[in-house]
Every structure is written in structure tokens, then in C-alpha cells.
Design an enzyme around this catalytic site. Structure first.
Site, PDB file in Angstrom:
ATOM      1  N   LYS A 224      -7.126   6.650  10.116  1.00 45.91           N
ATOM      2  CA  LYS A 224      -7.486   5.219  10.091  1.00 45.91           C
ATOM      3  C   LYS A 224      -8.086   4.731  11.409  1.00 45.91           C
ATOM      4  O   LYS A 224      -8.620   3.635  11.474  1.00 45.91           O
ATOM      5  CB  LYS A 224      -6.238   4.368   9.760  1.00 45.91           C
ATOM      6  CG  LYS A 224      -5.513   4.738   8.463  1.00 45.91           C
ATOM      7  CD  LYS A 224      -6.300   4.362   7.256  1.00 45.91           C
ATOM      8  CE  LYS A 224      -5.627   4.621   5.931  1.00 45.91           C
ATOM      9  NZ  LYS A 224      -4.515   3.790   5.605  1.00 45.91           N
TER      10      LYS A 224
ATOM     11  N   GLY B  54      -6.915  -4.833   3.185  1.00 56.69           N
ATOM     12  CA  GLY B  54      -7.251  -5.401   1.886  1.00 56.69           C
ATOM     13  C   GLY B  54      -7.688  -4.370   0.871  1.00 56.69           C
ATOM     14  O   GLY B  54      -8.053  -4.709  -0.252  1.00 56.69           O
ATOM     15  N   GLY B  55      -7.619  -3.090   1.267  1.00 60.09           N
ATOM     16  CA  GLY B  55      -7.936  -2.029   0.304  1.00 60.09           C
ATOM     17  C   GLY B  55      -7.063  -2.151  -0.945  1.00 60.09           C
ATOM     18  O   GLY B  55      -7.503  -1.848  -2.053  1.00 60.09           O
TER      19      GLY B  55
ATOM     20  N   GLY C 154       0.816  -1.222   0.000  1.00 66.73           N
ATOM     21  CA  GLY C 154       0.000   0.000   0.000  1.00 66.73           C
ATOM     22  C   GLY C 154       0.842   1.261   0.000  1.00 66.73           C
ATOM     23  O   GLY C 154       2.076   1.205  -0.047  1.00 66.73           O
TER      24      GLY C 154
ATOM     25  N   GLU D  21      -1.086 -10.940   3.204  1.00 64.70           N
ATOM     26  CA  GLU D  21      -0.846 -10.129   4.411  1.00 64.70           C
ATOM     27  C   GLU D  21      -1.241 -10.913   5.664  1.00 64.70           C
ATOM     28  O   GLU D  21      -0.548 -10.865   6.677  1.00 64.70           O
ATOM     29  CB  GLU D  21      -1.657  -8.830   4.337  1.00 64.70           C
ATOM     30  CG  GLU D  21      -1.125  -7.878   3.274  1.00 64.70           C
ATOM     31  CD  GLU D  21      -1.990  -6.647   3.049  1.00 64.70           C
ATOM     32  OE1 GLU D  21      -1.493  -5.703   2.443  1.00 64.70           O
ATOM     33  OE2 GLU D  21      -3.157  -6.635   3.476  1.00 64.70           O
TER      34      GLU D  21
ATOM     35  N   ALA E  89      -3.118  -0.327   7.476  1.00 64.33           N
ATOM     36  CA  ALA E  89      -4.492  -0.833   7.578  1.00 64.33           C
ATOM     37  C   ALA E  89      -5.437   0.203   6.982  1.00 64.33           C
ATOM     38  O   ALA E  89      -5.081   1.374   6.838  1.00 64.33           O
ATOM     39  CB  ALA E  89      -4.850  -1.077   9.038  1.00 64.33           C
ATOM     40  N   ASP E  90      -6.642  -0.258   6.639  1.00 63.52           N
ATOM     41  CA  ASP E  90      -7.666   0.678   6.154  1.00 63.52           C
ATOM     42  C   ASP E  90      -8.438   1.272   7.322  1.00 63.52           C
ATOM     43  O   ASP E  90      -8.870   2.425   7.257  1.00 63.52           O
ATOM     44  CB  ASP E  90      -8.609  -0.052   5.196  1.00 63.52           C
ATOM     45  CG  ASP E  90      -7.851  -0.566   3.986  1.00 63.52           C
ATOM     46  OD1 ASP E  90      -7.260   0.269   3.273  1.00 63.52           O
ATOM     47  OD2 ASP E  90      -7.788  -1.789   3.777  1.00 63.52           O
TER      48      ASP E  90
HETATM   49  C1  5RP Z   1      -3.426  -3.577   1.293  1.00 66.18           C
HETATM   50  C2  5RP Z   1      -3.717  -3.118   2.673  1.00 66.18           C
HETATM   51  C3  5RP Z   1      -3.206  -1.795   3.081  1.00 66.18           C
HETATM   52  O1  5RP Z   1      -2.486  -1.917   4.267  1.00 66.18           O
HETATM   53  C4  5RP Z   1      -4.353  -0.855   3.303  1.00 66.18           C
HETATM   54  O2  5RP Z   1      -5.172  -0.853   2.157  1.00 66.18           O
HETATM   55  C5  5RP Z   1      -3.874   0.570   3.613  1.00 66.18           C
HETATM   56  O3  5RP Z   1      -3.309   1.118   2.454  1.00 66.18           O
HETATM   57  P1  5RP Z   1      -2.673   2.561   2.380  1.00 66.18           P
HETATM   58  O4  5RP Z   1      -1.369   2.516   3.099  1.00 66.18           O
HETATM   59  O5  5RP Z   1      -2.506   2.782   0.892  1.00 66.18           O
HETATM   60  O6  5RP Z   1      -3.630   3.541   2.991  1.00 66.18           O
HETATM   61  O7  5RP Z   1      -4.340  -3.782   3.457  1.00 66.18           O
HETATM   62  O8  5RP Z   1      -4.047  -4.795   0.995  1.00 66.18           O
END
Ligand code: 5RP
Length: 220
Positions: free
Chosen positions: A121, A95-96, A29, A103, A83-84
Site C-alpha cells: 500500500k 474507500g475501496g 475492509g 471512515e 488504506a488503499d
Molecule cells: C474501505 C477502505 C479500506 O480501508 C481500504 O479499501 C483497504 O481495504 P483492504 O484492507 O481490504 O485492503 O477504505 O472503505
């Protein structure tokens, strides 16, 4: 301060947890992108990395960090990922970026999960961010029906195939009061590869970028 700056601060703060000679588990991410940049400054001290996605593998190699195949390891000292959403119990939606299955494997086998996030977050209840579920394609209609039954609004993440060749359903409209039981319930449905709820295996340390600096939260 904009959120990207806060992500970057959290990512660089994770360097304090990297010990010489270790193999570092690396997430996926935009926040992890900054972590990989930071990690490259320690690349001569660490043994290498294992990666949670093809995208992160490319970035790690670009920075000259050796990437090992995860299948040759049964445990790791440390996993750094974002994390999202993350709640007060340090449980997460992830999983975004679509890398949830790999993971979750790395999180499970790591002694320490350091979660690097910007302040946006942190939530009281998980579920405002649509919950990603990686599924085997033939289970599509069945899983849609099961998600509607629990009050969700499921949507196919169109045009996206995971690194393991599966599809993702994002489930909107959930307010997850009991993340552990929901994780178990969704994971038990035939056709589900992984749900992006990281509740049974939560984070051990949160490094949260805020306007006042890094807030460190440790699991009791
Ligand atoms: C990827 C993830 C990422 O950790 C989550 O989506 C956060 O992403 P970002 O750092 O771009 O905000 O789980 O599968």
C-alpha cells in the site's frame, strides 16, 4: 509472504495501541477483518466500538463486541483502519470498500489514527489506485465532467450503493501531487458527499506488515 499474512500481522500489531476502557473506532475492509478478530481477544477490557460500516458492525457483533451509535460521541481516543494507498506524508486514498464517508467522520473525531497496511500500500504519489468519490446520484454527470477536466477517467462503481444510500465514482489516471488541495477542490463540488482522499487528516501511526516484520512509522 503473501499479502493477507502481512495484513493480518499489521492488524494484530494494532492491539498494542488499545487501552483498557476505551471505545475503539473501527474501519472497514479485509485488513480490518483481521483487526476485529484480534480485538475480540481484548473485548472484556475495552468499553466497546464504533463502526464505519454496516459490514464491520456485523463482524464486531459476531465477535461479541458491543457497537455504539457514533452520533452519541463527539471524540474518540483511537481509530484503527486500513488504506488503499498511503504516501510518505501518511496521506491516504481510502474507500475501496465504499465506506469512505463514515471512515472520514471517525478519522476526524479521533485523537489517534492507526493505519494498518501490508507493504503493497506504500506509494510515492497517490493516484494509481482509482480515487473513490461518494456522490449524491443526481450529480452523476456533473461530477463525471469535472473529473475529466482534471485529467481523470471516472467510472461509475456499478451495482454499489453506500450505507448512506449514495453512489460511488472511481477516478482513474490521477497522479496526485498536492493531495490537500485536491481533497479541498473535489469536496467543494456540489453533489460530492466525500472524496476518498485523507490528506488534511492523515494517519498518525502506520503499522506496515513487511516480510521482515512490522514497520512502525510515526507522524512527526
Ligand atoms: C474501505 C477502505 C479500506 O480501508 C481500504 O479499501 C483497504 O481495504 P483492504 O484492507 O481490504 O485492503 O477504505 O472503505
Amino acid at each position: 509472504m503473501n499479502l493477507n499474512k502481512l495484513k493480518k500481522k499489521a492488524a494484530w500489531a494494532a492491539l498494542d495501541y488499545i487501552r483498557p476502557g476505551t471505545i475503539v473506532g473501527v474501519g472497514t475492509g479485509t485488513t480490518v477483518f483481521y483487526f476485529i478478530e484480534a480485538l475480540s481477544t481484548k473485548k472484556h477490557l475495552i468499553y466497546g466500538a464504533v463502526s464505519s460500516s454496516n459490514a464491520s458492525t456485523i463482524l464486531l457483533k459476531k465477535q461479541g463486541i458491543e457497537v455504539f451509535n457514533l452520533k452519541n460521541f463527539s471524540s474518540l481516543n483511537i481509530y484503527v483502519d486500513s488504506a488503499d494507498e498511503i504516501n510518505h506524508q501518511m496521506q491516504m486514498i481510502k474507500g475501496g470498500g465504499g465506506a469512505l464517508t463514515r471512515e472520514k467522520i471517525i478519522a476526524a473525531m479521533s485523537r489517534k489514527f492507526v493505519c494498518i497496511v501490508d507493504k503493497s500500500k506504500k506509494v510515492d504519489f497517490l493516484g494509481k489506485f482509482p480515487l473513490p468519490i461518494e456522490i449524491i446520484p443526481m450529480a452523476f454527470s456533473y461530477i463525471l465532467k469535472e473529473m475529466i477536466k482534471i485529467g481523470g477517467i471516472p467510472k461509475h462503481r456499478k451495482g454499489f450503493i453506500t450505507d448512506d444510500g449514495n453512489i460511488i465514482i472511481d477516478v482513474y489516471n490521477l497522479c496526485i501531487k498536492d493531495p490537500i488541495s485536491m481533497e479541498r477542490k473535489i469536496n467543494s463540488l456540489p453533489g460530492v458527499v466525500t472524496v476518498g482522499l485523507f490528506a488534511s487528516r492523515s494517519a498518525d501511526i502506520i503499522l506496515m506488515g513487511t516480510n521482515k516484520g512490522i514497520k512502525t512509522i510515526k507522524n512527526k
